[in-house]
Scaffold this motif. Sequence first.
Motif, PDB file in Angstrom:
ATOM      1  N   GLY A   1      58.802 135.389  94.577  1.00 21.62           N
ATOM      2  CA  GLY A   1      59.722 135.998  95.533  1.00 21.62           C
ATOM      3  C   GLY A   1      59.985 135.018  96.655  1.00 21.62           C
ATOM      4  N   ASP A   2      61.230 134.965  97.141  1.00 24.10           N
ATOM      5  CA  ASP A   2      61.611 134.007  98.174  1.00 24.10           C
ATOM      6  C   ASP A   2      62.648 134.638  99.107  1.00 24.10           C
ATOM      7  OD1 ASP A   2      61.506 131.553  99.470  1.00 24.10           O
ATOM      8  OD2 ASP A   2      62.879 130.563  98.085  1.00 24.10           O
ATOM      9  N   ASN A   3      62.841 134.022 100.259  1.00 24.72           N
ATOM     10  CA  ASN A   3      63.840 134.457 101.238  1.00 24.72           C
ATOM     11  C   ASN A   3      63.614 135.902 101.689  1.00 24.72           C
ATOM     12  OD1 ASN A   3      65.296 131.978 101.278  1.00 24.72           O
ATOM     13  ND2 ASN A   3      66.129 132.528  99.265  1.00 24.72           N
ATOM     14  N   THR A   4      62.355 136.172 102.075  1.00 27.74           N
ATOM     15  CA  THR A   4      61.932 137.500 102.515  1.00 27.74           C
ATOM     16  C   THR A   4      62.161 138.535 101.419  1.00 27.74           C
ATOM     17  OG1 THR A   4      62.621 136.810 104.732  1.00 27.74           O
ATOM     18  CG2 THR A   4      61.945 139.094 104.474  1.00 27.74           C
ATOM     19  N   ALA A   5      61.507 138.330 100.299  1.00 27.30           N
ATOM     20  CA  ALA A   5      61.668 139.190  99.122  1.00 27.30           C
ATOM     21  C   ALA A   5      61.095 140.579  99.355  1.00 27.30           C
ATOM     22  CB  ALA A   5      61.003 138.545  97.916  1.00 27.30           C
ATOM     23  N   VAL A   6      61.960 141.561  99.272  1.00 24.58           N
ATOM     24  CA  VAL A   6      61.569 142.966  99.277  1.00 24.58           C
ATOM     25  C   VAL A   6      62.286 143.582  98.078  1.00 24.58           C
ATOM     26  CG1 VAL A   6      61.560 145.140 100.551  1.00 24.58           C
ATOM     27  CG2 VAL A   6      61.318 142.973 101.790  1.00 24.58           C
ATOM     28  N   LEU A   7      61.562 143.668  96.953  1.00 23.29           N
ATOM     29  CA  LEU A   7      62.175 144.092  95.702  1.00 23.29           C
ATOM     30  C   LEU A   7      61.096 144.488  94.703  1.00 23.29           C
ATOM     31  CD1 LEU A   7      61.780 141.349  93.684  1.00 23.29           C
ATOM     32  CD2 LEU A   7      63.503 140.525  95.266  1.00 23.29           C
ATOM     33  N   THR A   8      61.523 145.112  93.615  1.00 23.09           N
ATOM     34  CA  THR A   8      60.610 145.516  92.548  1.00 23.09           C
ATOM     35  C   THR A   8      61.047 144.877  91.242  1.00 23.09           C
ATOM     36  OG1 THR A   8      60.199 147.638  93.625  1.00 23.09           O
ATOM     37  CG2 THR A   8      59.654 147.485  91.287  1.00 23.09           C
ATOM     38  N   VAL A   9      60.072 144.308  90.526  1.00 25.78           N
ATOM     39  CA  VAL A   9      60.329 143.671  89.240  1.00 25.78           C
ATOM     40  C   VAL A   9      59.561 144.423  88.159  1.00 25.78           C
ATOM     41  CG1 VAL A   9      60.038 141.577  87.873  1.00 25.78           C
ATOM     42  CG2 VAL A   9      60.680 141.404  90.266  1.00 25.78           C
ATOM     43  N   LYS A  10      60.272 144.777  87.074  1.00 23.77           N
ATOM     44  CA  LYS A  10      59.657 145.419  85.920  1.00 23.77           C
ATOM     45  C   LYS A  10      59.787 144.499  84.713  1.00 23.77           C
ATOM     46  CE  LYS A  10      60.653 150.144  87.391  1.00 23.77           C
ATOM     47  NZ  LYS A  10      61.294 151.420  86.985  1.00 23.77           N
ATOM     48  N   VAL A  11      58.763 144.500  83.867  1.00 19.85           N
ATOM     49  CA  VAL A  11      58.751 143.687  82.660  1.00 19.85           C
ATOM     50  C   VAL A  11      58.985 144.616  81.469  1.00 19.85           C
ATOM     51  CG1 VAL A  11      57.390 142.102  81.255  1.00 19.85           C
ATOM     52  CG2 VAL A  11      57.142 142.084  83.753  1.00 19.85           C
ATOM     53  N   ALA A  12      59.858 144.192  80.566  1.00 25.44           N
ATOM     54  CA  ALA A  12      60.197 145.017  79.407  1.00 25.44           C
ATOM     55  C   ALA A  12      60.046 144.216  78.125  1.00 25.44           C
ATOM     56  CB  ALA A  12      61.633 145.531  79.532  1.00 25.44           C
ATOM     57  N   GLY A  13      59.790 144.930  77.037  1.00 31.63           N
ATOM     58  CA  GLY A  13      59.666 144.279  75.745  1.00 31.63           C
ATOM     59  C   GLY A  13      60.188 145.153  74.634  1.00 31.63           C
ATOM     60  N   SER A  14      60.436 144.522  73.499  1.00 33.29           N
ATOM     61  CA  SER A  14      60.899 145.235  72.317  1.00 33.29           C
ATOM     62  C   SER A  14      60.281 144.610  71.072  1.00 33.29           C
ATOM     63  CB  SER A  14      62.426 145.171  72.211  1.00 33.29           C
ATOM     64  OG  SER A  14      62.874 145.791  71.023  1.00 33.29           O
ATOM     65  N   MET A  15      60.006 145.458  70.088  1.00 32.53           N
ATOM     66  CA  MET A  15      59.451 144.995  68.820  1.00 32.53           C
ATOM     67  C   MET A  15      60.512 144.873  67.736  1.00 32.53           C
ATOM     68  SD  MET A  15      55.830 147.049  68.714  1.00 32.53           S
ATOM     69  CE  MET A  15      56.519 148.649  69.075  1.00 32.53           C
ATOM     70  N   GLN A  16      61.733 145.259  68.029  1.00 32.71           N
ATOM     71  CA  GLN A  16      62.762 145.241  66.989  1.00 32.71           C
ATOM     72  C   GLN A  16      63.241 143.824  66.697  1.00 32.71           C
ATOM     73  OE1 GLN A  16      66.291 147.495  67.700  1.00 32.71           O
ATOM     74  NE2 GLN A  16      67.181 146.025  69.088  1.00 32.71           N
ATOM     75  N   GLU A  17      63.711 143.619  65.490  1.00 29.34           N
ATOM     76  CA  GLU A  17      64.158 142.303  65.026  1.00 29.34           C
ATOM     77  C   GLU A  17      65.393 141.812  65.791  1.00 29.34           C
ATOM     78  OE1 GLU A  17      63.793 138.931  62.627  1.00 29.34           O
ATOM     79  OE2 GLU A  17      62.439 140.630  62.731  1.00 29.34           O
ATOM     80  N   VAL A  18      66.366 142.688  65.940  1.00 28.14           N
ATOM     81  CA  VAL A  18      67.622 142.332  66.608  1.00 28.14           C
ATOM     82  C   VAL A  18      67.438 142.471  68.121  1.00 28.14           C
ATOM     83  CG1 VAL A  18      70.053 142.955  66.853  1.00 28.14           C
ATOM     84  CG2 VAL A  18      68.943 143.136  64.632  1.00 28.14           C
ATOM     85  N   ARG A  19      67.978 141.539  68.863  1.00 31.88           N
ATOM     86  CA  ARG A  19      67.858 141.567  70.328  1.00 31.88           C
ATOM     87  C   ARG A  19      68.417 142.880  70.882  1.00 31.88           C
ATOM     88  NH1 ARG A  19      70.559 137.030  74.258  1.00 31.88           N
ATOM     89  NH2 ARG A  19      71.442 138.578  75.659  1.00 31.88           N
ATOM     90  N   PRO A  20      67.598 143.630  71.623  1.00 25.77           N
ATOM     91  CA  PRO A  20      68.084 144.886  72.188  1.00 25.77           C
ATOM     92  C   PRO A  20      68.989 144.635  73.392  1.00 25.77           C
ATOM     93  CG  PRO A  20      65.871 144.489  72.937  1.00 25.77           C
ATOM     94  CD  PRO A  20      66.205 143.383  71.966  1.00 25.77           C
ATOM     95  N   ASP A  21      69.750 145.651  73.739  1.00 27.40           N
ATOM     96  CA  ASP A  21      70.558 145.604  74.951  1.00 27.40           C
ATOM     97  C   ASP A  21      69.731 146.260  76.052  1.00 27.40           C
ATOM     98  OD1 ASP A  21      72.327 145.774  77.034  1.00 27.40           O
ATOM     99  OD2 ASP A  21      73.885 146.828  75.914  1.00 27.40           O
TER     100      ASP A  21
ATOM    101  N   TRP B   1      66.067 146.565  95.098  1.00 24.67           N
ATOM    102  CA  TRP B   1      66.258 145.349  95.885  1.00 24.67           C
ATOM    103  C   TRP B   1      66.698 145.707  97.300  1.00 24.67           C
ATOM    104  CZ3 TRP B   1      70.469 143.352  98.487  1.00 24.67           C
ATOM    105  CH2 TRP B   1      70.345 142.034  98.933  1.00 24.67           C
ATOM    106  N   THR B   2      66.055 145.086  98.281  1.00 26.98           N
ATOM    107  CA  THR B   2      66.451 145.225  99.683  1.00 26.98           C
ATOM    108  C   THR B   2      66.861 143.873 100.241  1.00 26.98           C
ATOM    109  OG1 THR B   2      64.939 147.088  99.997  1.00 26.98           O
ATOM    110  CG2 THR B   2      65.716 145.968 101.978  1.00 26.98           C
ATOM    111  N   SER B   3      66.038 142.844  99.960  1.00 26.04           N
ATOM    112  CA  SER B   3      66.351 141.498 100.461  1.00 26.04           C
ATOM    113  C   SER B   3      65.630 140.451  99.629  1.00 26.04           C
ATOM    114  CB  SER B   3      65.937 141.368 101.932  1.00 26.04           C
ATOM    115  OG  SER B   3      64.525 141.458 102.063  1.00 26.04           O
ATOM    116  N   GLY B   4      66.036 139.201  99.826  1.00 28.76           N
ATOM    117  CA  GLY B   4      65.400 138.075  99.157  1.00 28.76           C
ATOM    118  C   GLY B   4      65.846 137.899  97.723  1.00 28.76           C
ATOM    119  N   ASP B   5      65.086 137.064  96.995  1.00 35.09           N
ATOM    120  CA  ASP B   5      65.392 136.813  95.592  1.00 35.09           C
ATOM    121  C   ASP B   5      64.110 136.557  94.825  1.00 35.09           C
ATOM    122  OD1 ASP B   5      64.882 133.828  95.613  1.00 35.09           O
ATOM    123  OD2 ASP B   5      66.549 133.897  97.022  1.00 35.09           O
ATOM    124  N   VAL B   6      64.237 136.537  93.507  1.00 32.88           N
ATOM    125  CA  VAL B   6      63.074 136.346  92.652  1.00 32.88           C
ATOM    126  C   VAL B   6      63.432 135.440  91.476  1.00 32.88           C
ATOM    127  CG1 VAL B   6      63.507 138.402  91.230  1.00 32.88           C
ATOM    128  CG2 VAL B   6      61.166 137.538  91.482  1.00 32.88           C
TER     129      VAL B   6
END
Length: 129
Positions: free
Chosen positions: A36-56, A114-119
């Motif tokens: 996180g940078d530039n006064t980061a105030v945000l939430t990050v979630k990690v996601a995954g998929s087991m399917q063969e074709v790239r999910p949307d 997201w409120t501020s900053g970047d990631v």
Amino acid sequence: MKTSSNKTIMSAVGATGWGDPVDVQDWDKIGLYLAGDNTAVLTVKVAGSMQEVRPDFTSAATVSNPWDYVRVINYQDDTATDGDTGYVFAADVVEQFNVNVDNLRWLNVEVSAWTSGDVTAIASLAKNE
């Protein structure tokens, strides 16, 4: 012999939204670097998929578009971050996580609030050969 590769999922993103999915099926270990940078105030979630074709990931998870948020473990203190909750940034900080790769094919990251900053999010992929 150990083989490794770094894949940028998102770089200096300062808004809600998804990164670029990474195909992780050929890797035994996944580390995830979040900065996180530039006064980061945000939430990050990690996601995954087991399917063969790239999910949307930008669309809802369904039978034909299966994905879900995944739990990650902080390298610093072994704290688990629930996938549905995500990691909350309240200041500029760098965190490193372990991602459980069991049967995952695709990995992605979402800035869900997201409120501020970047990631920046980088997947560190490794395997022993």
